[in-house]
Design an enzyme around this catalytic site. Sequence first.
Site, PDB file in Angstrom:
ATOM      1  N   GLU A  35       1.020  -1.467  -0.250  1.00 49.59           N
ATOM      2  CA  GLU A  35       0.097   0.281  -0.039  1.00 49.59           C
ATOM      3  C   GLU A  35       0.900   1.284  -0.071  1.00 49.59           C
ATOM      4  O   GLU A  35       1.839   1.280   0.855  1.00 49.59           O
ATOM      5  CB  GLU A  35      -0.925   0.120   1.567  1.00 49.59           C
ATOM      6  CG  GLU A  35      -1.507   1.051   0.959  1.00 49.59           C
ATOM      7  CD  GLU A  35      -2.391   1.133   2.388  1.00 49.59           C
ATOM      8  OE1 GLU A  35      -2.594   0.148   3.279  1.00 49.59           O
ATOM      9  OE2 GLU A  35      -3.142   2.468   2.732  1.00 49.59           O
ATOM     10  N   ARG A 263       5.680 -13.303   9.566  1.00 52.65           N
ATOM     11  CA  ARG A 263       5.649 -12.106   9.415  1.00 52.65           C
ATOM     12  C   ARG A 263       7.490 -11.562  10.326  1.00 52.65           C
ATOM     13  O   ARG A 263       7.982 -12.259  11.339  1.00 52.65           O
ATOM     14  CB  ARG A 263       5.237 -10.489  10.247  1.00 52.65           C
ATOM     15  CG  ARG A 263       4.217 -10.125  10.033  1.00 52.65           C
ATOM     16  CD  ARG A 263       3.525  -8.983  10.764  1.00 52.65           C
ATOM     17  NE  ARG A 263       4.174  -7.643  10.477  1.00 52.65           N
ATOM     18  CZ  ARG A 263       3.239  -7.040   9.638  1.00 52.65           C
ATOM     19  NH1 ARG A 263       2.122  -7.402   8.615  1.00 52.65           N
ATOM     20  NH2 ARG A 263       3.567  -5.334   9.096  1.00 52.65           N
ATOM     21  N   LYS A 273       4.267   0.944   8.954  1.00 52.73           N
ATOM     22  CA  LYS A 273       5.118   1.159   8.468  1.00 52.73           C
ATOM     23  C   LYS A 273       3.957   2.889   8.950  1.00 52.73           C
ATOM     24  O   LYS A 273       4.763   4.031   9.206  1.00 52.73           O
ATOM     25  CB  LYS A 273       4.025   2.204   7.176  1.00 52.73           C
ATOM     26  CG  LYS A 273       4.735   1.631   5.848  1.00 52.73           C
ATOM     27  CD  LYS A 273       3.865   1.442   4.342  1.00 52.73           C
ATOM     28  CE  LYS A 273       3.710  -0.057   4.403  1.00 52.73           C
ATOM     29  NZ  LYS A 273       2.351   0.343   2.938  1.00 52.73           N
TER      30      LYS A 273
END
Length: 559
Positions: A35, A263, A273
Site C-alpha cells: 500500500e 512476518r 509503516k
Amino acid sequence: MNKDEFADNHFIRTIIEEDLKNKVCEKIATRFPPEPNGYLHIGHAKSICLNFGLATIYDGTCNLRFDDTNPEKESDEYVRAIEEDVHWLGFEWHKEIHFASNYFQALFDYAITLIKEGKAFVCDLNAEQMREYRGNLKEPGKNSPYRDRSIEENLDLFERMKNGEFADGSKTLRLKIDMASGNLNLRDPVIYRIRRAHHHRTGDKWCIYPMYDYTHAISDALENITHSLCTLEFEDHRPLYDWVIENVHLPNHARPRQYEFSRLELLYSITSKRKLNQLVQQNHVSGWDDPRMPTISGMRRRGYTPSGLRLFAKRIGISKSENIIDMSVLEGAIREDLENNAPRMMAVLRPLKVTLTNFEEGKTSSRAAPYHPHHPEFGERIIPIAQTIYIEEDDFSLDPPKGWQRLTLNGEVRLRYGYVIKCDQVVQDNTGKAIELKCSIDHDTLGKAPEGRKVKGVIHWLSAEHAVAVNVRLYDRLFTEARPDAIRAENGQYKDFTEFLNPHSLEEIQAWAEPIAGELAAETRYQFERLGYFVTDRYEHQKSSPVFNRTVSLKDNWK
Ligand code: ATP
Ligand code: MG
C-alpha cells in the site's frame, strides 16, 4: 539473478513444486502488493525477496501492484519511493506496474453483479451499530435490518452511493454471507464505503472505495496470480478471499490461492509503516531515509547493500513460526557482504597527535598498500608518512589494563603498513589527559620484525598533513528496548514506543581519513581499518566536504 540466492526449501516452495508437477499452473505468477502509505521497511524486503525470488527460481513472473484503496493515506511520493526500493534491491517487476485503482470500474461492475445475484446489499448501520450486530468470537452476530432489501432497491442505492448522494459513512455495501459464521470476516463483510477523499490517481472521480479483502482477491485474479503470498495475520481472511474468487464471475476462470507466512520482526527496531511514519512526523528522525530507520531507503543510506539484504532474507527463511530476529543477524549478513567487497583505507575518528622525533622535519616518504588483502585487482594506494601523525585516542593508554597490545609510555606498537614506534614521552593537559605523544621510529622495521623482541600490536594512523578532514556519523540502536512497541504500563495499556528512543543513536564527529576520501562519489563504501564499514552519504557527501556514515562496526557489539 542467481537462483540460489533465495531461501532454500520451505513450505511454499513445496506447494509450488507440487502445483507445477500436477499442472495446476504452467508457470507461477506472484505479486508484491504494497500500500503506498509509507516507505518500505525490512519486513517488506523479506516479502520482496520471497515473491520476486520464487519467480526467479521457477522461471515465473512477479508483479508490482500498488494496493491503493485508502486515498487519505496514500501518495505518489510513496509510489515512487517504493518503485525505487524494489529496483535497488535488485528486482524487475513483470511488464507494467499495476494499481488496484486501475480496477475500480471492474470492481464496481462485479459488485453490481453480486447485488443482482442477491449476494450483496446496501446497509445503513453506522460503524458502532455494525460492531454491535457483528457479535464476537463467543456469540453469533445478528442480521442487519437492511439485509433483506430488494435487489432493485440495492441497485438504486448503490448507484446513488456512487453518485455522491449520501454522506460519508452513512451507507456501506456488504456481502451477504453468514452472520453466524465462526469466522468474523465472513459476517457480512463490508466491501464498499463512502469516503469523499482525493485519490492520488483517480482524483475525485470516486466517492466510494472498495475494501481490502474484496479488492485484493479480485486484483490477484485479474492479474492471473497463481500464488498470493501474504503474512499470517491474513490467515483468517482466506475464507473471504476464497468466497470472493468463487462468487465473482472472473474472466479466465482464474483461481489464485492465498498462502501465509510469518512476518519478520526485528528486535530493537519497528516494522510498521504507521509507526515509522510517526517517527518521521514527530521529527525523531530526519526523514524516512534517516540511516537509523529500518526502511529500505534508510538502510541504503546507512550503506547496507542489496546483496547483503538478500543474504539476510535468505538466512531468516520462510515459515509459519515466529520470525523474531536479532539485529546481529542483519548486521552479520551486511558485514559478510562488505568484508569481501569493500576496499579499505585508514581513518582516525578521535585523533591524538604523535610527533615522530627521529623523522626528518619537512620530509615525506610513502609506501604502497593494497586496497584489499585478498583482492589484488582492487589495486593499491600510496600511504604517506611525515613527522606528525594522528593515531586513535583510545589506542594509547597511560594506565593500560593487563594484556594491552596498543601503545603506552615506553611501549612499542606497529603502525599499520609502516614502522614500529616507541612512545618516549607524553604531553598532558592540566587534567592529565594525553594531548600529544613523542615517539621514535625504529627505522629498521619497515616490512620486517624488529630484532630480538616481539611487537604484537598494530594500530591505524594517518600523516597529519596529508589527512583529509571528513564528517563522520556513528550510529547506535534507535531504541533502548528490544520490543519498544510491546511494553505495557501498569494499567495494561501499551506505552508509546517513542518513550524508548535511544538519545545517543546518532553521534556526529569531525574526523580524518586518507587522501582518497576526498575523491569519492556519493554512496561509495569503504572499510576504515579497525573501525568498521562506512559509506559516503547519498545526499550530503561532497568531494570538498566528505560525509561518511558508519554502516556497521567490524565486530558484533550487540551482545
Ligand atoms: P505495515 O504494517 O508496515 O503497513 P503492511 O503489511 O500493512 O505493513 P503492505 O504495504 O500492505 O504493508 O505490505 C505489502 C506486503 O509486504 C504484504 O504482502 C505484507 O504481508 C508484506 N509485509 C509487510 N510487513 C511485513 C513483515 N514485517 N514481514 C514480512 N512481510 C511483510
Ligand atoms: Mg497495511
